[in-house]
Motif scaffolding. Structure first.
Motif, PDB file in Angstrom:
ATOM      1  N   ILE A  46       0.829  -1.204   0.000  1.00  0.00           N
ATOM      2  CA  ILE A  46       0.000   0.000   0.000  1.00  0.00           C
ATOM      3  C   ILE A  46       0.860   1.250   0.000  1.00  0.00           C
ATOM      4  O   ILE A  46       0.592   2.206  -0.734  1.00  0.00           O
ATOM      5  CB  ILE A  46      -0.997  -0.028   1.178  1.00  0.00           C
ATOM      6  CG1 ILE A  46      -2.038  -1.124   0.903  1.00  0.00           C
ATOM      7  CG2 ILE A  46      -1.661   1.329   1.392  1.00  0.00           C
ATOM      8  CD1 ILE A  46      -2.992  -1.404   2.029  1.00  0.00           C
ATOM      9  N   GLU A  47       1.937   1.236   0.776  1.00  0.00           N
ATOM     10  CA  GLU A  47       2.846   2.390   0.805  1.00  0.00           C
ATOM     11  C   GLU A  47       3.548   2.574  -0.534  1.00  0.00           C
ATOM     12  O   GLU A  47       3.901   3.684  -0.910  1.00  0.00           O
ATOM     13  CB  GLU A  47       3.866   2.231   1.933  1.00  0.00           C
ATOM     14  CG  GLU A  47       4.666   3.469   2.228  1.00  0.00           C
ATOM     15  CD  GLU A  47       3.996   4.421   3.204  1.00  0.00           C
ATOM     16  OE1 GLU A  47       4.343   5.616   3.177  1.00  0.00           O
ATOM     17  OE2 GLU A  47       3.143   3.994   3.992  1.00  0.00           O
ATOM     18  N   THR A  50       0.684   4.179  -3.105  1.00  0.00           N
ATOM     19  CA  THR A  50       0.205   5.547  -2.912  1.00  0.00           C
ATOM     20  C   THR A  50       1.052   6.614  -3.601  1.00  0.00           C
ATOM     21  O   THR A  50       0.477   7.535  -4.187  1.00  0.00           O
ATOM     22  CB  THR A  50       0.003   5.871  -1.417  1.00  0.00           C
ATOM     23  OG1 THR A  50       1.173   5.555  -0.695  1.00  0.00           O
ATOM     24  CG2 THR A  50      -1.180   5.119  -0.858  1.00  0.00           C
ATOM     25  N   ASP A  69      -5.764  15.245   2.702  1.00  0.00           N
ATOM     26  CA  ASP A  69      -5.130  13.977   3.073  1.00  0.00           C
ATOM     27  C   ASP A  69      -4.922  13.843   4.578  1.00  0.00           C
ATOM     28  O   ASP A  69      -5.120  12.774   5.144  1.00  0.00           O
ATOM     29  CB  ASP A  69      -3.816  13.760   2.320  1.00  0.00           C
ATOM     30  CG  ASP A  69      -2.716  14.717   2.734  1.00  0.00           C
ATOM     31  OD1 ASP A  69      -3.009  15.813   3.232  1.00  0.00           O
ATOM     32  OD2 ASP A  69      -1.544  14.351   2.549  1.00  0.00           O
ATOM     33  N   VAL A 113      -3.421   2.261   4.734  1.00  0.00           N
ATOM     34  CA  VAL A 113      -3.873   3.402   3.916  1.00  0.00           C
ATOM     35  C   VAL A 113      -3.774   4.682   4.728  1.00  0.00           C
ATOM     36  O   VAL A 113      -3.263   5.704   4.247  1.00  0.00           O
ATOM     37  CB  VAL A 113      -5.309   3.173   3.399  1.00  0.00           C
ATOM     38  CG1 VAL A 113      -5.905   4.458   2.842  1.00  0.00           C
ATOM     39  CG2 VAL A 113      -5.324   2.085   2.326  1.00  0.00           C
ATOM     40  N   SER A 116      -0.300   5.877   5.021  1.00  0.00           N
ATOM     41  CA  SER A 116       0.422   6.121   3.766  1.00  0.00           C
ATOM     42  C   SER A 116      -0.150   7.278   2.959  1.00  0.00           C
ATOM     43  O   SER A 116       0.320   7.532   1.848  1.00  0.00           O
ATOM     44  CB  SER A 116       0.435   4.849   2.908  1.00  0.00           C
ATOM     45  OG  SER A 116      -0.861   4.566   2.432  1.00  0.00           O
ATOM     46  N   LEU A 117      -1.132   7.982   3.485  1.00  0.00           N
ATOM     47  CA  LEU A 117      -1.687   9.103   2.729  1.00  0.00           C
ATOM     48  C   LEU A 117      -0.662  10.204   2.502  1.00  0.00           C
ATOM     49  O   LEU A 117      -0.730  10.912   1.496  1.00  0.00           O
ATOM     50  CB  LEU A 117      -2.937   9.655   3.417  1.00  0.00           C
ATOM     51  CG  LEU A 117      -4.163   8.754   3.300  1.00  0.00           C
ATOM     52  CD1 LEU A 117      -5.320   9.316   4.112  1.00  0.00           C
ATOM     53  CD2 LEU A 117      -4.581   8.563   1.855  1.00  0.00           C
TER      54      LEU A 117
END
Length: 190
Positions: A46-47, A50, A69, A113, A116-117
């Motif tokens: 996921i990281e 993004t 974010d 998530v 990692s925004l």
């Protein structure tokens, strides 16, 4: 961007994932290497994705992403942290309850998530630099996988010391990460 700068960026981006994984590992009953790597891989993938998404969005939408974010991350981490605190308090208030062997995929994915925004916003910023976004995203993903896996394994040793309070502490850590992200973006402690 040089290799060293990319490496520093990658490990810097992975610190939130490390802290969250530490809390997740502490809340589990003696997580093994397999569970630690599973968590690290979910966080890492996921990281990695993004900044690629942020890169794709680029200049056109950057001001909208950067405007929201931190709020999205704050809300997600606060909700997830609050849920962990409530579960931990429920365990301490009632009869002894065995810690879970693993966390569900959705809980880990939502936590990943939320942490990692900031990488999404970094990806938008990288769109303006002469960088190989694929290499950069892969390095961020690998660094996060290593750091989150390490966080779960370190959490394994913290969990038994904290006992039933490990999940409560994990929730507090997630909420603290959310407040940190929010305060950094709002310039509260600048």
């Amino acid at each position: 961007m040089t290799f060293i700068a990319t490496l520093i960026l990658a490990f810097g981006m992975s610190m939130d994932a490390f802290a969250a994984a530490l809390g997740k590992g502490a809340a589990l009953h003696r997580p093994g290497l397999k569970e630690a790597f599973r968590t690290g891989l979910i966080f890492g993938v996921i990281e990695m994705l993004t900044p690629l998404i942020g890169w794709g969005i680029g200049l056109m939408a950057s001001r909208y992403i950067m405007a929201w974010d931190h709020w999205v991350a704050f809300v997600l981490l606060t909700v997830l942290g609050g849920r962990m605190i409530m579960e931990g308090m429920r365990q301490t208030a009632g009869e002894p309850c065995e810690a879970p062997q693993s966390h569900g995929f959705m809980v880990l994915a939502l936590t990943a998530v939320a942490t990692s925004l900031d990488a999404l916003a970094v990806g938008v910023g990288l769109a303006f630099l002469q960088v190989n976004i694929v290499t950069t995203a892969l390095m961020i993903g690998m660094a996060t996988t290593v750091m989150a896996t390490t966080g779960v394994l370190v959490g394994r040793f913290i969990g038994p010391v904290l006992g039933k309070w490990a999940e409560v502490l994990g929730g507090v850590v997630l909420i603290a990460i959310g407040f940190t992200i929010l305060s950094e973006h709002l310039g509260i402690f600048a």
